[in-house]
Design a protein around this motif. Sequence first.
Motif, PDB file in Angstrom:
ATOM      1  N   GLY A 389       0.821  -1.217   0.000  1.00 22.43           N
ATOM      2  CA  GLY A 389       0.000   0.000   0.000  1.00 22.43           C
ATOM      3  C   GLY A 389       0.848   1.257   0.000  1.00 22.43           C
ATOM      4  O   GLY A 389       2.041   1.253   0.283  1.00 22.43           O
ATOM      5  N   GLU A 390       0.191   2.356  -0.327  1.00 21.53           N
ATOM      6  CA  GLU A 390       0.845   3.669  -0.372  1.00 21.53           C
ATOM      7  C   GLU A 390      -0.018   4.669   0.393  1.00 21.53           C
ATOM      8  O   GLU A 390      -1.235   4.753   0.183  1.00 21.53           O
ATOM      9  CB  GLU A 390       1.020   4.123  -1.816  1.00 21.53           C
ATOM     10  N   LEU A 391       0.614   5.410   1.276  1.00 18.12           N
ATOM     11  CA  LEU A 391      -0.082   6.443   2.055  1.00 18.12           C
ATOM     12  C   LEU A 391       0.599   7.780   1.791  1.00 18.12           C
ATOM     13  O   LEU A 391       1.804   7.922   2.014  1.00 18.12           O
ATOM     14  CB  LEU A 391      -0.045   6.112   3.560  1.00 18.12           C
ATOM     15  N   THR A 392      -0.168   8.766   1.311  1.00 20.26           N
ATOM     16  CA  THR A 392       0.353  10.122   1.061  1.00 20.26           C
ATOM     17  C   THR A 392      -0.579  11.123   1.708  1.00 20.26           C
ATOM     18  O   THR A 392      -1.741  10.831   1.984  1.00 20.26           O
ATOM     19  CB  THR A 392       0.457  10.419  -0.445  1.00 20.26           C
ATOM     20  N   TRP A 393      -0.045  12.277   1.943  1.00 21.53           N
ATOM     21  CA  TRP A 393      -0.884  13.351   2.491  1.00 21.53           C
ATOM     22  C   TRP A 393      -0.344  14.709   2.073  1.00 21.53           C
ATOM     23  O   TRP A 393       0.857  14.887   1.877  1.00 21.53           O
ATOM     24  CB  TRP A 393      -0.999  13.255   4.018  1.00 21.53           C
ATOM     25  N   SER A 394      -1.252  15.634   1.909  1.00 23.54           N
ATOM     26  CA  SER A 394      -0.888  17.025   1.653  1.00 23.54           C
ATOM     27  C   SER A 394      -0.570  17.704   2.983  1.00 23.54           C
ATOM     28  O   SER A 394      -0.701  17.101   4.055  1.00 23.54           O
ATOM     29  CB  SER A 394      -2.046  17.764   0.956  1.00 23.54           C
ATOM     30  N   ARG A 421      -9.705  -3.145   0.368  1.00 24.41           N
ATOM     31  CA  ARG A 421      -9.069  -2.889  -0.922  1.00 24.41           C
ATOM     32  C   ARG A 421      -9.596  -3.877  -1.958  1.00 24.41           C
ATOM     33  O   ARG A 421     -10.133  -4.935  -1.626  1.00 24.41           O
ATOM     34  CB  ARG A 421      -7.557  -3.006  -0.795  1.00 24.41           C
ATOM     35  N   ARG A 422      -9.402  -3.519  -3.201  1.00 22.40           N
ATOM     36  CA  ARG A 422      -9.808  -4.401  -4.294  1.00 22.40           C
ATOM     37  C   ARG A 422      -8.753  -5.495  -4.501  1.00 22.40           C
ATOM     38  O   ARG A 422      -7.554  -5.229  -4.341  1.00 22.40           O
ATOM     39  CB  ARG A 422      -9.984  -3.599  -5.571  1.00 22.40           C
ATOM     40  N   PRO A 423      -9.180  -6.660  -4.863  1.00 24.27           N
ATOM     41  CA  PRO A 423      -8.205  -7.751  -5.075  1.00 24.27           C
ATOM     42  C   PRO A 423      -7.227  -7.394  -6.209  1.00 24.27           C
ATOM     43  O   PRO A 423      -7.625  -6.834  -7.241  1.00 24.27           O
ATOM     44  CB  PRO A 423      -9.080  -8.952  -5.453  1.00 24.27           C
ATOM     45  N   ASP A 424      -5.988  -7.708  -5.993  1.00 23.65           N
ATOM     46  CA  ASP A 424      -4.928  -7.529  -6.991  1.00 23.65           C
ATOM     47  C   ASP A 424      -4.722  -6.062  -7.377  1.00 23.65           C
ATOM     48  O   ASP A 424      -4.123  -5.773  -8.429  1.00 23.65           O
ATOM     49  CB  ASP A 424      -5.236  -8.343  -8.264  1.00 23.65           C
ATOM     50  N   VAL A 425      -5.216  -5.130  -6.574  1.00 30.67           N
ATOM     51  CA  VAL A 425      -4.993  -3.695  -6.831  1.00 30.67           C
ATOM     52  C   VAL A 425      -4.329  -3.106  -5.587  1.00 30.67           C
ATOM     53  O   VAL A 425      -4.936  -3.104  -4.512  1.00 30.67           O
ATOM     54  CB  VAL A 425      -6.308  -2.949  -7.129  1.00 30.67           C
ATOM     55  N   PRO A 426      -3.085  -2.633  -5.684  1.00 28.97           N
ATOM     56  CA  PRO A 426      -2.414  -2.055  -4.505  1.00 28.97           C
ATOM     57  C   PRO A 426      -3.213  -0.860  -3.967  1.00 28.97           C
ATOM     58  O   PRO A 426      -3.618   0.021  -4.729  1.00 28.97           O
ATOM     59  CB  PRO A 426      -1.049  -1.619  -5.032  1.00 28.97           C
ATOM     60  N   PRO A 427      -3.455  -0.852  -2.685  1.00 29.63           N
ATOM     61  CA  PRO A 427      -4.253   0.265  -2.132  1.00 29.63           C
ATOM     62  C   PRO A 427      -3.461   1.574  -2.152  1.00 29.63           C
ATOM     63  O   PRO A 427      -2.265   1.609  -1.874  1.00 29.63           O
ATOM     64  CB  PRO A 427      -4.562  -0.184  -0.710  1.00 29.63           C
ATOM     65  N   ARG A 428      -4.155   2.663  -2.471  1.00 29.53           N
ATOM     66  CA  ARG A 428      -3.573   4.004  -2.462  1.00 29.53           C
ATOM     67  C   ARG A 428      -4.468   4.886  -1.582  1.00 29.53           C
ATOM     68  O   ARG A 428      -5.662   5.039  -1.863  1.00 29.53           O
ATOM     69  CB  ARG A 428      -3.500   4.578  -3.875  1.00 29.53           C
ATOM     70  N   VAL A 429      -3.886   5.475  -0.555  1.00 32.94           N
ATOM     71  CA  VAL A 429      -4.635   6.301   0.403  1.00 32.94           C
ATOM     72  C   VAL A 429      -4.006   7.689   0.435  1.00 32.94           C
ATOM     73  O   VAL A 429      -2.769   7.817   0.523  1.00 32.94           O
ATOM     74  CB  VAL A 429      -4.632   5.690   1.817  1.00 32.94           C
ATOM     75  N   HIS A 430      -4.865   8.728   0.334  1.00 29.38           N
ATOM     76  CA  HIS A 430      -4.366  10.114   0.379  1.00 29.38           C
ATOM     77  C   HIS A 430      -5.230  10.926   1.352  1.00 29.38           C
ATOM     78  O   HIS A 430      -6.449  10.884   1.298  1.00 29.38           O
ATOM     79  CB  HIS A 430      -4.424  10.761  -1.011  1.00 29.38           C
ATOM     80  N   VAL A 431      -4.570  11.641   2.248  1.00 30.66           N
ATOM     81  CA  VAL A 431      -5.244  12.483   3.233  1.00 30.66           C
ATOM     82  C   VAL A 431      -4.947  13.943   2.870  1.00 30.66           C
ATOM     83  O   VAL A 431      -3.780  14.320   2.693  1.00 30.66           O
ATOM     84  CB  VAL A 431      -4.773  12.175   4.663  1.00 30.66           C
ATOM     85  N   SER A 432      -5.986  14.770   2.747  1.00 33.60           N
ATOM     86  CA  SER A 432      -5.826  16.184   2.364  1.00 33.60           C
ATOM     87  C   SER A 432      -6.705  17.054   3.255  1.00 33.60           C
ATOM     88  O   SER A 432      -7.562  16.558   3.989  1.00 33.60           O
ATOM     89  CB  SER A 432      -6.203  16.396   0.887  1.00 33.60           C
ATOM     90  N   ASN A 447      -8.672   4.057  -3.128  1.00 30.87           N
ATOM     91  CA  ASN A 447      -9.094   3.431  -4.393  1.00 30.87           C
ATOM     92  C   ASN A 447      -9.647   2.033  -4.150  1.00 30.87           C
ATOM     93  O   ASN A 447      -9.493   1.141  -4.964  1.00 30.87           O
ATOM     94  CB  ASN A 447      -7.926   3.368  -5.373  1.00 30.87           C
ATOM     95  N   GLY A 448     -10.304   1.854  -2.980  1.00 28.17           N
ATOM     96  CA  GLY A 448     -10.784   0.527  -2.595  1.00 28.17           C
ATOM     97  C   GLY A 448     -12.115   0.165  -3.204  1.00 28.17           C
ATOM     98  O   GLY A 448     -12.514   0.647  -4.268  1.00 28.17           O
ATOM     99  N   ILE A 449     -12.846  -0.696  -2.491  1.00 25.87           N
ATOM    100  CA  ILE A 449     -14.074  -1.261  -3.044  1.00 25.87           C
ATOM    101  C   ILE A 449     -15.234  -0.274  -3.011  1.00 25.87           C
ATOM    102  O   ILE A 449     -16.251  -0.478  -3.672  1.00 25.87           O
ATOM    103  CB  ILE A 449     -14.462  -2.536  -2.282  1.00 25.87           C
ATOM    104  N   GLY A 450     -15.117   0.822  -2.220  1.00 15.67           N
ATOM    105  CA  GLY A 450     -16.157   1.827  -2.181  1.00 15.67           C
ATOM    106  C   GLY A 450     -17.342   1.424  -1.313  1.00 15.67           C
ATOM    107  O   GLY A 450     -17.428   0.287  -0.825  1.00 15.67           O
TER     108      GLY A 450
END
Length: 546
Positions: A389-394, A421-432, A447-450
């Motif tokens: 996974g990837e975690l970013t923030w502004s 998260r969605r299968p076979d899709v690396p999770p991307r999380v952004h906090v702003s 960018n998960g399952i919603g």
Amino acid sequence: MIKTGNRTLRQRVTALCVVVGTVLALLATVAAVVGANNRAHLDNLLNKSGPLRAHAESLMATLVDQETGVRGYAVSGDRADLVPYDDGLRRERELLASMNGLLDDDRAIRQKLRVVEEQAQLWRRTVAEPVIRTVSESGPATAQGLLTPAARQQFGDVRAAVEALQSEIMKLRDQVGRNARRTSSMLVLLLIIAAVVVVLAGVALRLALNRLVIAPVTQLAAQVRDVAGGDYQRDIGTAGPPELAGLASDVDGMRRKIAADLTEMREARARIEWVNSQLQKQAEELTRSNRDLEQFAYVASHDLQEPLRKVASFCQLLQRRYGGQIDERADQYIAFAVDGAQRMQRLINDLLAFSRIGRLTTGFTEVDLNAVMREIEGQTDAARQYADGELTWSELPVVLGEEPLLANLIANLVSNSLKFRRPDVPPRVHVSARRVGDEWEITCRDNGIGIEPEFADKIFVIFQRLHAKDAYPGTGIGLAIAKKIVEYHNGQIWIDPDATEGTAISFTLPVLPEQRGTAEVPEPRNEENGRESSAAAADQAEETVA
């Protein structure tokens, strides 16, 4: 008590202004007529009598120059001695023409001027021209014989005529001066009368205002002060112009309304005091109830967990010692028992944590959310590597709150983003964050399952799950804890319905008091300054569910 008629104050002031205005208008009209006469007299004095006097003196000098030139020519016979005569004759014509132009309706001066002109012509015809002709024909000696005493007497008549003209001009000058002084005196008198009228009007206005306005207003003010001092039953009334009588009636109506409102307010205050007493009793009962809840939480965290730990421990001992020695169904039953005991422990711990939010407080301090994100980044390092996974923030703001609770809030959101998260899709999380009025709106986007829109409110209810416990681990209390933390910080939390991919959960936190009213917004970080992390700490990722 002041007695007045039925005429209004406006009518009285208007009548006074009309009278004073009429008198001043009449005085102004008379002053205009007198001023016009004064200007006419001054014009005659400056532009007529003055120039006439100067011309008369110049005429006398011109005639004397002519007589002197004739005598000199008779003695010398030199033609150059006649220059004063010729110049004087030309100058005489100019002066006579100018003086006739100034005399329009003054017959006496015009008659005197005509006499001067006739005497001068007679002198030239009988004396000057014969002498000049004789000098040219017979020589100076013969011409001198013509300058007899009779000739001198004839020029004396010319001089006498000029003096009579000057005397008449002086009479005109004196008359015009007297007229100018008389009209000037009249103007001064009119100004004095106007000043007296204005002063009398001011005195009358002062007396009228004192009688019609000041005295009634003073009386009304005294009555209002009595009412303001607490005498709400005192009737207010005053005598005076209809305007002030109407004002007094309106003030008295306001007094009655205030008195009625005060009576109603006293009754309402009594009711409020009764309600407050009831609320105080309920608050005391609520305090006792909270103490009971705290006691229950203590029991739940200690006494109830003790038998659960025993059940879980012995079930695990059975699993380790007899696993594989009995049939498969018995192993499955033991696994169910171990899993149920562990889930019950997690439910009790989460419920205890939920109940402590807002009760056990360390006080609000300034919290740098960037530092909180760095802490969460460190806590979730292992889970990030596992989920790729990837975690970013502004750039995030500094807010007022309890740092442990805010860290728990964001950790729950990040954990859910990486967990669902969605299968076979690396999770991307952004906090702003962005500034909206006097609040910071902070968004955790993934960018998960919603989440379907119809479940947007259900997910914040305690122990609510949208998936089977086998699909995603957790107790279903994570977002309920997040909502309670946000509301404890006077904010709101919701699901963004406009998210095109995954889930976007936003919540608000108040801006620092010293920053309210400004428009500062954090600058977003460059992409290379973004920080990566996994969703949540490994143990928290197992225990929290959206």
